[in-house]
Write a protein that holds these residues in place. Sequence first.
Motif, PDB file in Angstrom:
ATOM      1  N   LEU A 250      53.812  25.581 143.900  1.00 31.13           N
ATOM      2  CA  LEU A 250      54.681  24.723 144.722  1.00 31.13           C
ATOM      3  C   LEU A 250      56.130  24.996 144.361  1.00 31.13           C
ATOM      4  O   LEU A 250      56.471  25.041 143.171  1.00 31.13           O
ATOM      5  CB  LEU A 250      54.423  23.238 144.424  1.00 31.13           C
ATOM      6  N   PRO A 251      57.009  25.157 145.370  1.00 28.04           N
ATOM      7  CA  PRO A 251      58.423  25.386 145.063  1.00 28.04           C
ATOM      8  C   PRO A 251      58.979  24.239 144.201  1.00 28.04           C
ATOM      9  O   PRO A 251      58.653  23.080 144.435  1.00 28.04           O
ATOM     10  CB  PRO A 251      59.088  25.389 146.452  1.00 28.04           C
ATOM     11  N   ASP A 252      59.773  24.589 143.209  1.00 31.91           N
ATOM     12  CA  ASP A 252      60.443  23.622 142.318  1.00 31.91           C
ATOM     13  C   ASP A 252      59.473  22.768 141.486  1.00 31.91           C
ATOM     14  O   ASP A 252      59.863  21.749 140.925  1.00 31.91           O
ATOM     15  CB  ASP A 252      61.375  22.686 143.113  1.00 31.91           C
ATOM     16  N   PHE A 253      58.212  23.170 141.429  1.00 28.66           N
ATOM     17  CA  PHE A 253      57.238  22.353 140.693  1.00 28.66           C
ATOM     18  C   PHE A 253      57.657  22.171 139.236  1.00 28.66           C
ATOM     19  O   PHE A 253      57.465  21.102 138.659  1.00 28.66           O
ATOM     20  CB  PHE A 253      55.853  23.021 140.760  1.00 28.66           C
ATOM     21  N   TYR A 254      58.237  23.207 138.625  1.00 24.42           N
ATOM     22  CA  TYR A 254      58.542  23.132 137.185  1.00 24.42           C
ATOM     23  C   TYR A 254      59.923  22.554 136.897  1.00 24.42           C
ATOM     24  O   TYR A 254      60.349  22.548 135.735  1.00 24.42           O
ATOM     25  CB  TYR A 254      58.356  24.515 136.537  1.00 24.42           C
ATOM     26  N   ASP A 255      60.601  22.036 137.932  1.00 25.38           N
ATOM     27  CA  ASP A 255      61.880  21.353 137.690  1.00 25.38           C
ATOM     28  C   ASP A 255      61.620  20.158 136.775  1.00 25.38           C
ATOM     29  O   ASP A 255      60.742  19.339 137.060  1.00 25.38           O
ATOM     30  CB  ASP A 255      62.469  20.817 139.007  1.00 25.38           C
ATOM     31  N   GLY A 256      62.378  20.061 135.692  1.00 25.18           N
ATOM     32  CA  GLY A 256      62.212  18.918 134.791  1.00 25.18           C
ATOM     33  C   GLY A 256      61.177  19.150 133.708  1.00 25.18           C
ATOM     34  O   GLY A 256      60.888  18.253 132.921  1.00 25.18           O
ATOM     35  N   VAL A 257      60.589  20.346 133.676  1.00 25.66           N
ATOM     36  CA  VAL A 257      59.621  20.666 132.620  1.00 25.66           C
ATOM     37  C   VAL A 257      60.352  21.461 131.535  1.00 25.66           C
ATOM     38  O   VAL A 257      60.789  22.582 131.789  1.00 25.66           O
ATOM     39  CB  VAL A 257      58.452  21.507 133.159  1.00 25.66           C
ATOM     40  N   ALA A 258      60.493  20.866 130.348  1.00 25.47           N
ATOM     41  CA  ALA A 258      61.242  21.544 129.281  1.00 25.47           C
ATOM     42  C   ALA A 258      60.277  22.234 128.326  1.00 25.47           C
ATOM     43  O   ALA A 258      59.119  21.835 128.204  1.00 25.47           O
ATOM     44  CB  ALA A 258      62.088  20.523 128.526  1.00 25.47           C
ATOM     45  N   GLU A 259      60.769  23.270 127.673  1.00 28.56           N
ATOM     46  CA  GLU A 259      59.975  23.871 126.585  1.00 28.56           C
ATOM     47  C   GLU A 259      59.993  22.911 125.402  1.00 28.56           C
ATOM     48  O   GLU A 259      60.938  22.152 125.207  1.00 28.56           O
ATOM     49  CB  GLU A 259      60.575  25.217 126.178  1.00 28.56           C
ATOM     50  N   LEU A 260      58.953  22.927 124.593  1.00 28.32           N
ATOM     51  CA  LEU A 260      58.894  22.067 123.408  1.00 28.32           C
ATOM     52  C   LEU A 260      59.982  22.461 122.409  1.00 28.32           C
ATOM     53  O   LEU A 260      60.242  23.650 122.228  1.00 28.32           O
ATOM     54  CB  LEU A 260      57.562  22.290 122.696  1.00 28.32           C
ATOM     55  N   PRO A 261      60.578  21.479 121.736  1.00 30.22           N
ATOM     56  CA  PRO A 261      61.473  21.843 120.629  1.00 30.22           C
ATOM     57  C   PRO A 261      60.684  22.672 119.597  1.00 30.22           C
ATOM     58  O   PRO A 261      59.488  22.413 119.389  1.00 30.22           O
ATOM     59  CB  PRO A 261      61.861  20.492 120.030  1.00 30.22           C
ATOM     60  N   ASP A 262      61.360  23.641 118.967  1.00 32.04           N
ATOM     61  CA  ASP A 262      60.672  24.531 118.017  1.00 32.04           C
ATOM     62  C   ASP A 262      59.924  23.756 116.931  1.00 32.04           C
ATOM     63  O   ASP A 262      58.818  24.118 116.544  1.00 32.04           O
ATOM     64  CB  ASP A 262      61.682  25.475 117.340  1.00 32.04           C
ATOM     65  N   GLU A 263      60.579  22.678 116.465  1.00 34.65           N
ATOM     66  CA  GLU A 263      59.980  21.934 115.360  1.00 34.65           C
ATOM     67  C   GLU A 263      58.630  21.337 115.782  1.00 34.65           C
ATOM     68  O   GLU A 263      57.659  21.342 115.029  1.00 34.65           O
ATOM     69  CB  GLU A 263      60.933  20.809 114.905  1.00 34.65           C
ATOM     70  N   ILE A 264      58.574  20.832 117.018  1.00 33.23           N
ATOM     71  CA  ILE A 264      57.343  20.209 117.507  1.00 33.23           C
ATOM     72  C   ILE A 264      56.281  21.288 117.744  1.00 33.23           C
ATOM     73  O   ILE A 264      55.105  21.125 117.387  1.00 33.23           O
ATOM     74  CB  ILE A 264      57.607  19.421 118.810  1.00 33.23           C
ATOM     75  N   ALA A 265      56.706  22.409 118.316  1.00 33.20           N
ATOM     76  CA  ALA A 265      55.754  23.493 118.560  1.00 33.20           C
ATOM     77  C   ALA A 265      55.135  23.958 117.239  1.00 33.20           C
ATOM     78  O   ALA A 265      53.914  24.166 117.146  1.00 33.20           O
ATOM     79  CB  ALA A 265      56.460  24.652 119.263  1.00 33.20           C
ATOM     80  N   ALA A 266      55.973  24.074 116.202  1.00 33.17           N
ATOM     81  CA  ALA A 266      55.472  24.519 114.895  1.00 33.17           C
ATOM     82  C   ALA A 266      54.505  23.491 114.321  1.00 33.17           C
ATOM     83  O   ALA A 266      53.465  23.829 113.752  1.00 33.17           O
ATOM     84  CB  ALA A 266      56.641  24.728 113.940  1.00 33.17           C
ATOM     85  N   GLN A 267      54.850  22.227 114.510  1.00 30.83           N
ATOM     86  CA  GLN A 267      53.995  21.168 113.984  1.00 30.83           C
ATOM     87  C   GLN A 267      52.629  21.164 114.674  1.00 30.83           C
ATOM     88  O   GLN A 267      51.594  20.981 114.038  1.00 30.83           O
ATOM     89  CB  GLN A 267      54.715  19.839 114.198  1.00 30.83           C
ATOM     90  N   TRP A 268      52.627  21.392 115.984  1.00 27.34           N
ATOM     91  CA  TRP A 268      51.351  21.436 116.707  1.00 27.34           C
ATOM     92  C   TRP A 268      50.503  22.607 116.222  1.00 27.34           C
ATOM     93  O   TRP A 268      49.289  22.477 116.073  1.00 27.34           O
ATOM     94  CB  TRP A 268      51.590  21.542 118.218  1.00 27.34           C
ATOM     95  N   ARG A 269      51.162  23.740 115.989  1.00 22.74           N
ATOM     96  CA  ARG A 269      50.388  24.890 115.478  1.00 22.74           C
ATOM     97  C   ARG A 269      49.763  24.540 114.127  1.00 22.74           C
ATOM     98  O   ARG A 269      48.618  24.881 113.848  1.00 22.74           O
ATOM     99  CB  ARG A 269      51.295  26.119 115.337  1.00 22.74           C
ATOM    100  N   ALA A 270      50.545  23.797 113.309  1.00 22.09           N
ATOM    101  CA  ALA A 270      50.062  23.461 111.965  1.00 22.09           C
ATOM    102  C   ALA A 270      48.886  22.477 112.000  1.00 22.09           C
ATOM    103  O   ALA A 270      48.169  22.333 111.018  1.00 22.09           O
ATOM    104  CB  ALA A 270      51.206  22.884 111.127  1.00 22.09           C
ATOM    105  N   LEU A 271      48.680  21.806 113.123  1.00 18.81           N
ATOM    106  CA  LEU A 271      47.553  20.867 113.212  1.00 18.81           C
ATOM    107  C   LEU A 271      46.224  21.618 113.213  1.00 18.81           C
ATOM    108  O   LEU A 271      45.164  21.022 113.045  1.00 18.81           O
ATOM    109  CB  LEU A 271      47.658  20.009 114.476  1.00 18.81           C
ATOM    110  N   ASP A 272      46.318  22.921 113.456  1.00 21.77           N
ATOM    111  CA  ASP A 272      45.134  23.748 113.288  1.00 21.77           C
ATOM    112  C   ASP A 272      43.981  23.294 114.185  1.00 21.77           C
ATOM    113  O   ASP A 272      42.857  23.102 113.744  1.00 21.77           O
ATOM    114  CB  ASP A 272      44.702  23.660 111.807  1.00 21.77           C
ATOM    115  N   PHE A 273      44.305  23.105 115.435  1.00 18.47           N
ATOM    116  CA  PHE A 273      43.325  22.644 116.422  1.00 18.47           C
ATOM    117  C   PHE A 273      42.341  23.771 116.728  1.00 18.47           C
ATOM    118  O   PHE A 273      42.740  24.905 116.978  1.00 18.47           O
ATOM    119  CB  PHE A 273      44.091  22.232 117.682  1.00 18.47           C
TER     120      PHE A 273
END
Length: 460
Positions: A250-273
């Motif tokens: 859909l056109p403009d579907f990703y408007d307002g979708v931000a990338e995760l802050p690095d710190e949060i992305a790293a923390q999610w990786r560390a959760l070892d899901f």
Amino acid sequence: MTTETVLETIDANLSAATERLFDFLRIPSISTDPAFAQDCRRAADWLCGQLRDLGCDAGVRATPGHPIVVGHAKAKRPDAPHVLFYGHYDVQPPDPLDKWTSGPFQPRLAEGEHGKEIVARGASDDKGQLMTFLEACRAFQANGGLPCHIVFLFEGEEETGSPSLPAFFAANREELSVADLALVCDTSMWNHETPAITTMLRGLAQEEVVIHGPDRDLHSGLFGGPVRNPIHVLAKIIGDLHDAEGRVTLPDFYDGVAELPDEIAAQWRALDFDEAAFLKSVGVSQAAGEIGRSVMEKIWSRPTCDVNGIYGGYMGPGAKTVLPAKAGAKVSFRLVGRQNPEKILESFRAFVRERLPADARAEFVTHGASPALQLPFDSEALARARRALGQEWGKEAALIGCGGSIPIVGAFKVQLGLDALMIGFALDDDRIHSPNEKYAFDSFHKGTRSWARVLAALAA
Ligand SMILES: [Zn+2]
């Protein structure tokens, strides 16, 4: 008074606290079954009594359904922060009764995988969770007073979709929005040793589309070929909704979708899901969706488009050579960040109309739209609560997302203008809504201690 003294009080009064929770659990406050309306009322009265014990100005308020309990308590310091704590006193029906090893409303302690657990309907959802907060408040009151001003809000219709809350919020907006922040307790820990704060909930927008073609159902032998089949038109449009990389087109579907802050992305990786185990648990071997993103990201922080139902033509036993007059689909979008639900539904309708061939017509029905909710990652309250939980559990609290929605949190934001800090001590294996529901005794004890630390930290 120090927080240490309050924690000691909690430890010293643990068996009395457990007894109080057991009293609450003995009330079969099943909201969906009218036969238990008196018990719901009894649970509301019981909670109101607890709040008055705490020195609250509390009352049981009538609604068209089960009553809502509201209480106000003042902090010892007039300039303390003001929080609103939400919980629900109603429970799900206990059926099937024969699958319980003891009566669902006869709470007991049992030995579980990670130590003692409290077994009863409502032990985790939500009476046990709710009582962790009340018991923390009780310990402060025994030690000179509360660190925060508190509005207590307990409803009795959460398990039936909270039908009375919107009108109650509208009628009592001024009274309830004195708070600066909502605290919501019916969420889970990451695992039995890692506390968690839920900071993002996906939104949801839902639309049904019906494609109309010929003016009646036709014989596919006499008309098939020259007359376009609405099921084919619909299937083509649905197929166009995703590209080869799994992205929504859909056109403009990703408007307002931000990338995760690095710190949060790293923390999610560390959760070892364990992605493989997660997929395997539903009979799947490979993750679909956007290429290059983890399963956790896809569920917590990325938007999606799903077709939830599709209909058209002959669906009965055997075969029928029909060329149908219409075909329909129910489509939903899970939303994140600042995606605008109304704009997305508009964009979807335009997307469909642009793809309609000659003699096809689209009809739309909207089934509701709510935005995603996000507690800002730089929120001071979030940082303080996170430190407090880390001190109690000896492990940093995970900042997690939730792929579904918690409607009450949306109502706090939209109707009262309050962000919500979602902290709970349930575990994924608590069997909520199922037979032998349980709440780990550690969840109850350390959960109470956690709230004491969080309230102290919010006020520090
Ligand atoms: Zn529930």
